[in-house]
Design an enzyme around this catalytic site. Structure first.
Site, short mmCIF file in Angstrom:
data_model
loop_
_atom_site.label_atom_id
_atom_site.label_comp_id
_atom_site.label_asym_id
_atom_site.label_seq_id
_atom_site.Cartn_x
_atom_site.Cartn_y
_atom_site.Cartn_z
N CYS A 1 13.60 31.36 78.79
CA CYS A 1 12.33 31.98 79.22
C CYS A 1 11.45 32.48 78.08
O CYS A 1 10.33 32.01 77.93
CB CYS A 1 12.64 33.12 80.16
SG CYS A 1 13.63 32.59 81.56
N LYS B 1 10.01 29.79 75.59
CA LYS B 1 9.11 28.88 76.30
C LYS B 1 7.85 29.63 76.77
O LYS B 1 6.73 29.12 76.62
CB LYS B 1 9.88 28.30 77.49
CG LYS B 1 9.08 27.82 78.65
CD LYS B 1 9.97 27.16 79.69
CE LYS B 1 10.43 28.09 80.80
NZ LYS B 1 9.41 28.48 81.76
N ARG C 1 20.47 27.39 76.23
CA ARG C 1 19.11 26.96 75.89
C ARG C 1 18.48 27.91 74.87
O ARG C 1 18.48 29.11 75.06
CB ARG C 1 18.26 26.88 77.16
CG ARG C 1 18.53 25.63 77.95
CD ARG C 1 17.76 25.59 79.22
NE ARG C 1 18.30 26.53 80.21
CZ ARG C 1 17.77 26.71 81.42
NH1 ARG C 1 16.71 26.03 81.79
NH2 ARG C 1 18.32 27.58 82.27
C1 UGA Z 1 13.92 37.19 80.78
C2 UGA Z 1 13.26 38.43 81.40
O1 UGA Z 1 13.99 39.61 81.01
C3 UGA Z 1 13.25 38.34 82.93
O2 UGA Z 1 12.56 39.46 83.47
C4 UGA Z 1 12.53 37.05 83.32
O3 UGA Z 1 12.51 36.87 84.72
C5 UGA Z 1 13.26 35.88 82.70
O4 UGA Z 1 13.24 36.03 81.27
C6 UGA Z 1 12.54 34.62 83.11
O5 UGA Z 1 11.39 34.41 82.71
O6 UGA Z 1 13.05 33.89 83.98
P1 UGA Z 1 16.45 36.36 80.38
O7 UGA Z 1 15.85 35.31 79.51
O8 UGA Z 1 17.43 35.96 81.40
O9 UGA Z 1 15.28 37.16 81.19
O10 UGA Z 1 17.19 37.41 79.45
P2 UGA Z 1 16.86 38.81 78.73
O11 UGA Z 1 17.91 39.76 79.09
O12 UGA Z 1 15.47 39.23 78.93
O13 UGA Z 1 17.09 38.40 77.20
C7 UGA Z 1 16.26 37.45 76.55
C8 UGA Z 1 16.60 37.36 75.08
O14 UGA Z 1 16.18 38.53 74.39
C9 UGA Z 1 18.10 37.24 74.79
O15 UGA Z 1 18.26 36.31 73.74
C10 UGA Z 1 18.50 38.62 74.34
O16 UGA Z 1 19.61 38.62 73.50
C11 UGA Z 1 17.25 39.06 73.61
N1 UGA Z 1 17.08 40.53 73.54
C12 UGA Z 1 16.88 41.24 74.67
C13 UGA Z 1 17.08 41.14 72.29
O17 UGA Z 1 17.24 40.51 71.23
N2 UGA Z 1 16.88 42.51 72.24
C14 UGA Z 1 16.68 43.25 73.35
O18 UGA Z 1 16.50 44.49 73.21
C15 UGA Z 1 16.69 42.62 74.60
#
Ligand code: UGA
Length: 461
Positions: free
Chosen positions: A277, A280, A344
């Site tokens: 997500c 992209k 991904r």
């Molecule tokens: C993200 C959004 O959080 C969701 O609200 C959204 O619906 C989703 O994308 C989507 O568009 O479908 P997701 O990709 O599943 O969800 O995961 P996240 O928990 O948001 O993490 C995304 C990335 O950011 C991961 O690589 C995580 O390790 C990283 N991250 C997250 C950090 O490096 N630091 C943080 O403080 C939080």
């Protein structure tokens, strides 16, 4: 209500399961044969916490097939939840959405009963307006009503986020919204019985149902993901400064997060964001802005900073090992985040590739993603069946996914297995014991031995 869901990926399947759980009759259309076979046998085709159990529990209200006609017959609502991967120049590739739209319109061409057709896939602003023309061409004006309903669930917490969302966003004309209100009523009112393995969060008695115009709903999804990605890049920049200044990013993040105007979520520094997500959607947001004659400077910087952040682990390995050629490097965690087997845009992929290219011997472990890893990672990467096996004889270990079992590893486990106890914590998540006892580098966390030396130097002055 009878509801059709097109596409059984993370978003489609989770939506289907949550709508079935709250009482609807849900018919899922999936075109991939392997995926469909697994679904029809009663299990999800990917790992997602709580999904399998809940799917079994509401199996009577969940149906899987490949026919649009039978899924749509008598349905009041259909959700399109297919992929929108990055295409050229960051533009989202809408071919799957368009394919699904065409098939839905064909399947309902003789229809007299109204259908609310909801685009749940993340699509550029104005897509709904463009698709109105397709509905008109199909002679279905007044029968098919298009609506936007962006999804905000997180992988690893997908079902939780669907049943207990912060908000539900629906965008479209009034007729469509009346129907969607009925679909989401049990979630908005929290009137359903909570699954035993996913109890309702304390104090949650209602979820806001935000009704907006379609374009705002479409933009809100990108705006939310762009903002969260920006917070990650921001804290990663602060972490990089911490490394130069001898400050501790954990301390800085908790201080700024205590300001309730800021809040403490998404301020965790690390190797940068990955997944299906954020990478992209940030590219898509930059592209949408460009297409509309606007230079979105901030989102461009967020993307650049994330790219640079990913290179930091490799730099640290090169520096500490005096080059990685011939060294054995263990990668702990291959999935883009814990709770999923999804790789991904996972940081593990470019790092493994770069290490292999530089002649390192790479061994990876992940509690869930080994099957994916076998397909995605270069053949030269060995895959271990336990963290201990991955660490055996390693010159360095890199934590890339903060799975709980890695956080429970004691310094002795690293010491006993590794040739040199050099640990790079790409998630700032390993225990204090590991941090103190081993040759440890985090992201924006002071190296404790350096700190001691600095204190000693100050004391000597
Ligand atoms: C993200 C959004 O959080 C969701 O609200 C959204 O619906 C989703 O994308 C989507 O568009 O479908 P997701 O990709 O599943 O969800 O995961 P996240 O928990 O948001 O993490 C995304 C990335 O950011 C991961 O690589 C995580 O390790 C990283 N991250 C997250 C950090 O490096 N630091 C943080 O403080 C939080």
């Amino acid at each position: 209500m009878k509801i059709a869901v097109i596409g059984a990926g993370y978003v489609g399947l989770t939506t289907a399961v949550s709508l079935a759980w709250v009482g609807h009759d849900v018919h899922v259309v999936e075109r991939d044969e392997t995926r469909l076979a697994r679904l029809q046998a009663g299990s999800p085709p990917f790992f997602e916490e709580h999904l399998a159990g809940t799917m079994v529990a509401c199996a009577e209200q969940l149906h899987f097939g490949r026919s649009y006609e039978s899924a749509l017959a008598g349905a009041e609502v259909a959700f399109i939840a297919v992929g929108t991967p990055s295409g050229e120049d960051g533009a989202p590739d809408l071919s799957q959405v368009e394919g699904a739209l065409g098939q839905v319109l064909d399947a309902v061409s003789e229809r007299r009963r109204e259908l609310v057709l909801v685009v749940k896939s993340t699509v550029p602003v104005g897509t709904g307006d463009l698709y109105d023309a397709r509905v008109a061409d199909a002679g279905l004006v007044g029968i098919v009503h298009l609506a936007a309903n962006p999804e905000f669930l997180r992988q690893g917490r997908a079902l939780h986020d669907s049943l207990y969302p912060d908000r539900i966003v629906i965008g479209g004309a009034p007729d469509a919204l009346v129907t969607l209100r009925r679909v989401y009523r049990p979630v908005a009112d929290q009137s359903f019985e909570a699954p035993s393995e996913l109890p309702r969060p304390g104090g949650l008695s209602a979820v806001p149902l935000l009704e907006v115009d379609r374009r705002s709903a479409e933009l809100a999804k990108y705006a939310a993901n762009g903002y969260l990605a920006m917070r990650i890049s921001y804290i990663n920049e602060i972490a990089n400064l911490c490394d130069r200044l001898g400050a501790d990013v954990d301390a800085v993040a908790s201080i700024i997060g205590a300001d309730h105007r800021i809040g403490n979520h998404f301020l965790h520094a690390g190797v940068g964001f990955g997944g299906s997500c954020f990478p992209k959607d940030t590219r898509a947001l930059a592209h949408i802005a460009r297409e509309n004659g606007y230079a979105f400077e901030l989102i461009a910087a967020v993307i650049r900073v994330n790219g640079r952040q990913r290179a930091r682990v490799l730099e640290r390995l090169e520096l500490s090992l005096g080059g990685v050629g011939g060294r054995r490097v263990a990668l702990l965690g291959l999935a883009f985040k814990p709770g999923t087997d999804d790789m991904r845009e996972a940081p593990s992929v470019p790092l493994a590739q770069a290490l292999v290219e530089r002649g390192a011997e790479v061994v990876g472990h992940d509690p869930r993603a080994l099957e994916q890893a076998r397909r995605i990672l270069p053949g030269a990467v060995a895959l271990a069946s336990s963290p201990e096996e991955a660490l055996l004889g390693a010159d360095a270990a890199v934590l890339l996914t903060e799975w709980p079992q890695y956080l429970a590893l004691t310094p002795n486990v690293f010491r006993a297995a590794m040739r040199r106890p050099l640990v790079i914590d790409g998630r700032n998540a390993l225990s204090d014991a590991v941090r103190h006892d081993l040759e440890y580098y985090g992201i924006g966390r002071p190296v404790l031995t350096d700190l001691l030396e600095r204190h000693d130097a100050v004391a000597a002055d």
